[in-house]
Design a protein around this motif. Structure first.
Motif, PDB file in Angstrom:
ATOM      1  N   THR A   1       4.776  -0.784   3.068  1.00 10.33           N
ATOM      2  CA  THR A   1       4.336  -0.855   1.927  1.00 10.33           C
ATOM      3  C   THR A   1       4.530   0.991   1.805  1.00 10.33           C
ATOM      4  OG1 THR A   1       2.993  -2.116   0.394  1.00 10.33           O
ATOM      5  CG2 THR A   1       2.783   0.712  -0.182  1.00 10.33           C
ATOM      6  N   GLN A   2       3.979   1.285   3.305  1.00 10.78           N
ATOM      7  CA  GLN A   2       4.341   2.568   4.006  1.00 10.78           C
ATOM      8  C   GLN A   2       5.106   3.278   4.322  1.00 10.78           C
ATOM      9  OE1 GLN A   2       1.274   2.409   7.242  1.00 10.78           O
ATOM     10  NE2 GLN A   2       0.033   2.936   6.380  1.00 10.78           N
ATOM     11  N   LYS A   3       6.061   2.048   4.727  1.00  9.92           N
ATOM     12  CA  LYS A   3       7.564   2.958   5.274  1.00  9.92           C
ATOM     13  C   LYS A   3       8.531   2.820   3.950  1.00  9.92           C
ATOM     14  CE  LYS A   3       7.029   0.234  10.100  1.00  9.92           C
ATOM     15  NZ  LYS A   3       7.193  -0.667  11.161  1.00  9.92           N
TER      16      LYS A   3
ATOM     17  N   PRO B   1       7.864   2.432   0.049  1.00 12.57           N
ATOM     18  CA  PRO B   1       7.381   2.716  -0.333  1.00 12.57           C
ATOM     19  C   PRO B   1       7.357   2.660  -2.501  1.00 12.57           C
ATOM     20  CG  PRO B   1       6.956   4.690   0.357  1.00 12.57           C
ATOM     21  CD  PRO B   1       7.389   3.686   0.818  1.00 12.57           C
ATOM     22  N   LYS B   2       8.637   2.809  -2.275  1.00 16.61           N
ATOM     23  CA  LYS B   2       9.405   2.655  -4.203  1.00 16.61           C
ATOM     24  C   LYS B   2       8.949   1.210  -3.492  1.00 16.61           C
ATOM     25  CE  LYS B   2      10.833   4.669  -7.862  1.00 16.61           C
ATOM     26  NZ  LYS B   2       9.310   4.343  -8.642  1.00 16.61           N
TER      27      LYS B   2
ATOM     28  N   ALA C   1       8.129  -1.249  -2.134  1.00 13.90           N
ATOM     29  CA  ALA C   1       6.706  -1.991  -2.752  1.00 13.90           C
ATOM     30  C   ALA C   1       6.141  -2.006  -4.025  1.00 13.90           C
ATOM     31  CB  ALA C   1       6.242  -1.551  -1.947  1.00 13.90           C
ATOM     32  N   GLU C   2       6.134  -0.444  -4.661  1.00 15.17           N
ATOM     33  CA  GLU C   2       5.772  -0.282  -5.704  1.00 15.17           C
ATOM     34  C   GLU C   2       6.465  -1.102  -6.820  1.00 15.17           C
ATOM     35  OE1 GLU C   2       5.795   3.338  -9.308  1.00 15.17           O
ATOM     36  OE2 GLU C   2       5.741   3.504  -6.938  1.00 15.17           O
TER      37      GLU C   2
ATOM     38  N   ASN D   1       5.994  -4.642  -6.273  1.00 15.23           N
ATOM     39  CA  ASN D   1       4.342  -5.336  -6.924  1.00 15.23           C
ATOM     40  C   ASN D   1       4.139  -5.129  -8.784  1.00 15.23           C
ATOM     41  OD1 ASN D   1       3.345  -5.650  -4.891  1.00 15.23           O
ATOM     42  ND2 ASN D   1       2.628  -3.670  -3.749  1.00 15.23           N
TER      43      ASN D   1
END
Length: 121
Positions: free
Chosen positions: A24-26, A28-29, A31-32, A35
């Motif tokens: 998610t840190q690497k 983020p979009k 992962a968002e 999810n």
């Protein structure tokens, strides 16, 4: 503050959570969006969240995805599934997995053997 795992199952869940956090840190979009998609898929709908977790467990078992097996076993328990319900879902998955192997054996394997033996002649 890092949690200490009390057993192998909890360790796997913590490993997944840590890996997801790093991802998610690497990304983020991505992962968002992922999810959001999975949250939508597992929302209560025509199928209950309990039923969706049982389906997900069966798919996890069939695909031999160890992290998802653990994650969705927990999901089943969190949604109130009994041990009997979980084991019945396991049985259906085993029947399907065996059925998939059998359907390929009685069609593709037999056809391949016949055609390969014809090539030998």
């Amino acid at each position: 503050m890092e949690m200490e795992a009390r057993n192998a199952t909890e360790a796997a869940l913590l490993d997944y959570k840590a890996g997801l956090g790093t991802f998610t840190q690497k990304m983020p979009k991505l992962a968002e969006l992922y999810n959001a998609f999975t949250e939508e898929c597992f929302k209560e709908g025509v199928l209950s969240q309990k039923e969706k977790q049982l389906i997900a467990l069966g798919i996890s078992l069939f695909s031999q995805d160890e992290y998802c097996i653990i994650y969705h076993t927990k999901g089943c328990l969190d949604q109130g599934c009994s041990e009997d319900e979980i084991l019945e879902a396991v049985g259906v998955t085993a029947a399907f997995g065996g059925g998939a192997a059998m359907s390929q054996a009685v069609t593709l394997v037999q056809e391949s053997m016949q055609e390969l033996n014809q090539l030998k002649q």
